[in-house]
Design an enzyme around this catalytic site. Sequence first.
Site, short mmCIF file in Angstrom:
data_model
loop_
_atom_site.label_atom_id
_atom_site.label_comp_id
_atom_site.label_asym_id
_atom_site.label_seq_id
_atom_site.Cartn_x
_atom_site.Cartn_y
_atom_site.Cartn_z
CB SER A 94 4.62 -9.21 -15.99
OG SER A 94 4.33 -7.67 -15.45
CG ASP A 143 4.46 -8.33 -7.68
OD1 ASP A 143 4.70 -7.07 -8.03
OD2 ASP A 143 4.09 -9.25 -8.53
CG HIS A 184 6.40 -7.84 -11.16
ND1 HIS A 184 5.17 -8.16 -10.90
CD2 HIS A 184 6.62 -7.39 -12.23
CE1 HIS A 184 4.89 -8.40 -12.34
NE2 HIS A 184 5.74 -7.68 -13.12
#
Lengths: 243, 243
Positions: free
Chosen positions: A25, A179, A210
């Site tokens: 991330s 995502d 995600h």
Amino acid sequence: MVSSQQRLVAEKLGIRKVVTVVGASMGGMQALQWAVSYPDMMDSVVPIIPLGRTPAWTTGVLEMLRQGIMADPRWNGGNYPSSQPPEQGMRLWSGWLSGVIVRTPGYQESLFPNSQDAIGYLKGVQDAGWRRMDAVDWIYQSWAYDRHNLGATPGFDGDYHRALKSIKAKTLILAGTGDLLNPEYEAMEAARFIPDVRYVAINEKLPMGHVSGAGISAPENELQNAEIARFLEAVTDRGRKIQ
Amino acid sequence: MVSSQQRLVAEKLGIRKVVTVVGASMGGMQALQWAVSYPDMMDSVVPIIPLGRTPAWTTGVLEMLRQGIMADPRWNGGNYPSSQPPEQGMRLWSGWLSGVIVRTPGYQESLFPNSQDAIGYLKGVQDAGWRRMDAVDWIYQSWAYDRHNLGATPGFDGDYHRALKSIKAKTLILAGTGDLLNPEYEAMEAARFIPDVRYVAINEKLPMGHVSGAGISAPENELQNAEIARFLEAVTDRGRKIQ
């Protein structure tokens, strides 16, 4: 985004070269930034669910999360005592971010065939997660997240593709199919320009979005472990290069 | 969801049969409900960006929108004077719903190559849209939206697929590719069970999501107009059946 980290590693710890830089991330965004800013400092990078630059969608999501926090009367311009954080705003933050946006419609449906169960689930996510971050801390991080763009690295004059092409490290990108925080097409686009890259979509069968980069299920953990192990074997010549 | 409408049309207006029932979004959900509840009352239905049943994702999104409104101190359990609506909550509602969720990452990027422009855009959406609905009105509508399920129609004992199979009307479904409010896979699943159906994905080249059903661009308007015109020509035998 990573210069203070680099100073810590190089100046304080005295480490001049690393085998790999790994992160997920915002950590994946930083891994790419390391590779552009300090190309001679690592053999490889493993950006997981990353962005090379932040698109309008992500900025819009982060702006709405910020607004939810700032709408809380306790926000008070960020001047709240630590004993009285903006709980209501952080509950909205936690529900939207951890409960909705980092997932996908299909993944939610697989977990909750009865749609009304999504409500109790969200409340659980909010109870468990709203204290996870300090509101001011998160808002400042979100502004850095917004402005991330490898092309803005000194020396590249805003040329995003030239920044990607400058990466010397062997690169393994693990991207989250579907995502909705860090769109996968951005990771794909980055992979098109990085010279030595392998791109792997996590969970092509059930796009989890995600969270697929966050070790949330055994199969995607196994996929990531296997991919990273194989990649590092090659980078290190089966471990010989780091002995 | 549609019984009061049906009574208005049948009892007050005295209309016993219609050529078609058309609607978008919650209107598309209602069009499908008309076809299941009153199968002999129409020749055809055109559900646009619809749901046959509401999945957990959608309920989660609606719950977070409700929470944003209810977190506003002016909400006061819904007992606000009309001169003092929960503006802050409705601004969050408008930004998330109209500015984020009804769109897609790729569509936002096509509009705002500079991601920071998403912030000014969102504020414009909020200024223009937060008064568009009364908060209590919207919240009650959202609870109906949550609970929508054709299988719950009296006579079907919760059997969703049997409800879909019972539809007699010729059906044209127009679905939003990448739709993050009413996921397209739900419309696809409905189409698999409706006996006489044509399914068309709007904007396969640039998935715009839920707004693709809202007449937001000329090409998707033209696509919808052409599809609906061709469909109604067939339903009405080139207009002869409604003369």
